[in-house]
Design an enzyme around this catalytic site. Structure first.
Site, PDB file in Angstrom:
ATOM      1  N   LYS A   1      26.316  35.491  43.784  1.00 23.25           N
ATOM      2  CA  LYS A   1      27.075  35.929  42.663  1.00 23.25           C
ATOM      3  C   LYS A   1      28.352  34.739  42.348  1.00 23.25           C
ATOM      4  CE  LYS A   1      25.415  39.971  42.186  1.00 23.25           C
ATOM      5  NZ  LYS A   1      24.572  40.467  40.716  1.00 23.25           N
TER       6      LYS A   1
ATOM      7  N   HIS B   1      43.785  33.297  45.686  1.00 27.32           N
ATOM      8  CA  HIS B   1      44.459  34.520  46.156  1.00 27.32           C
ATOM      9  C   HIS B   1      43.996  34.856  47.609  1.00 27.32           C
ATOM     10  CE1 HIS B   1      45.827  38.680  46.039  1.00 27.32           C
ATOM     11  NE2 HIS B   1      44.813  39.008  46.528  1.00 27.32           N
TER      12      HIS B   1
ATOM     13  N   LYS C   1      37.118  50.376  35.387  1.00 27.54           N
ATOM     14  CA  LYS C   1      37.254  49.095  35.865  1.00 27.54           C
ATOM     15  C   LYS C   1      38.466  48.225  34.809  1.00 27.54           C
ATOM     16  CE  LYS C   1      34.806  44.722  36.267  1.00 27.54           C
ATOM     17  NZ  LYS C   1      33.685  43.877  36.181  1.00 27.54           N
TER      18      LYS C   1
ATOM     19  N   THR D   1      42.342  46.466  36.536  1.00 27.88           N
ATOM     20  CA  THR D   1      42.888  45.315  36.110  1.00 27.88           C
ATOM     21  C   THR D   1      44.425  45.452  35.735  1.00 27.88           C
ATOM     22  OG1 THR D   1      40.949  44.126  35.542  1.00 27.88           O
ATOM     23  CG2 THR D   1      42.946  43.061  34.958  1.00 27.88           C
TER      24      THR D   1
ATOM     25  N   GLN E   1      46.436  46.112  38.542  1.00 27.08           N
ATOM     26  CA  GLN E   1      46.918  44.876  39.285  1.00 27.08           C
ATOM     27  C   GLN E   1      48.229  44.231  38.682  1.00 27.08           C
ATOM     28  OE1 GLN E   1      45.716  43.557  41.876  1.00 27.08           O
ATOM     29  NE2 GLN E   1      43.429  43.666  42.029  1.00 27.08           N
TER      30      GLN E   1
END
Length: 323
Positions: A141, A152, A206, A210, A213
């Site tokens: 992937k 990160h 999904k 984000t 975050q």
């Protein structure tokens, strides 16, 4: 020249001894906490594998599925993150901390030692999470192995190792508790995604992951910003707060760019996200997104091949022109 090199070496050793000499003695018996060399070696091996060795080994091999391993891995990280958040809370954040200027408790009280333990456990969880990238490499992937991802996963465990060596607790641990809270949600999402297609209908959120975050980095930066507006604060290691503020702001910028690229410009949306129309009237064919009669090409992410979709779409248009 040899004398100069020898003096430089001795000077470097003096700096090293000075840095190591300031370590919290309560951490001396914890795994990988005796020297930064061990931790740095692990991270260098990680970078070597994901950037060079892994892709070369997988170049002529079919991607591994690893479905069962990923289900177990993500479930265990959800459980570990829940435990870490609970321990941070019970070690001070919901017991004795005031959520403003909270110094590091350097005593050997049960609560202080509990904070030391969970601070180390949070750092060690970052070492475990290096497996995220290993799975990407083994499953080929490559689209998910971005600069943001690698930076990160390598930078955070390196900096946090130094952070807990000097300040295992206090107001500097706020971002660790928040980060673990976010990871409960994140790895639960990965757990459902790894469980198979029958769970895809539960992954509509999904995009909001984000957003969570981004909220995380705002909270972390705001909490650290308090320090600059206090008349006095006896937190022992302000340098850590400076780094946390920079870290939170920097990653907010990086994740904001990801949000724009993925959800505003649509350049990184995976196929299942493309298929979710904003008004429910979208039709998809050969990798193209048709909405209200207009077609828009989306770049793929999560390892999908966007060029293949584009070629299929182009071939279809060419055939229509010939007809």
């Amino acid at each position: 020249m040899l004398q100069g090199i020898r003096e430089m070496g001795l000077h470097a050793m003096d700096i090293y001894d000075y840095l190591v000499g300031g370590f919290d003695p309560r951490l001396k018996d914890y795994v990988l906490m005796q020297s930064p060399i061990h931790m740095s070696t692990i991270l260098l091996c990680y970078l070597f594998f994901v950037l060079y060795l892994g892709p070369r080994l997988m170049a002529n091999r079919k991607p591994f599925q690893l479905k069962e391993a990923m289900i177990v891995y993500n479930f265990l990280l959800v459980a570990l993150s829940i435990f870490i958040v609970y321990e941070f809370m019970m070690s001070g954040w919901v017991t004795t901390y005031n959520w403003r200027c909270d110094p590091v408790d350097t005593s050997n009280s049960p609560e202080a030692l509990r904070m030391v333990r969970v601070a180390w456990l949070f750092w060690f969880s970052k070492i475990i999470e290096l497996m995220d990238t290993i799975f990407f490499v083994l499953r080929k992937k490559h689209g998910q192995i971005t600069f943001l991802h690698i930076f990160h996963h390598s930078f955070m465990p390196w900096t946090w190792w130094w952070g807990i060596c000097y300040a295992p607790g206090g107001m500097g641990s706020f971002h660790a508790m928040v980060n673990s809270s976010v990871h409960i949600i994140m790895y639960f999402y990965y757990f459902l995604a790894a469980a198979g297609p029958r769970f895809q209908k539960f992954l509509w959120w999904k995009k909001y992951m984000t957003a969570i975050q981004l909220i995380q980095f705002v909270l972390v930066s705001l909490h650290a910003t308090q320090y600059y507006f206090m008349d006095s604060c006896d937190y022992q290691f302000p340098m850590i707060l400076h780094l946390i503020w920079i870290y939170g702001t920097f990653f907010f910028v990086l994740f904001s760019n990801f949000w724009i690229q993925a959800y505003v410009k649509g350049k990184r949306l995976p196929k299942q996200d493309i298929k979710q129309s904003q008004n429910g009237s979208a039709v998809h064919s050969n990798g193209k997104h048709h909405e209200n009669g207009k077609g828009t090409n989306y770049g793929a992410s999560n390892g999908t091949n966007s060029s293949a979709h584009h070629e299929n779409g182009s071939a279809h248009v060419s055939k229509m022109k010939k007809a």
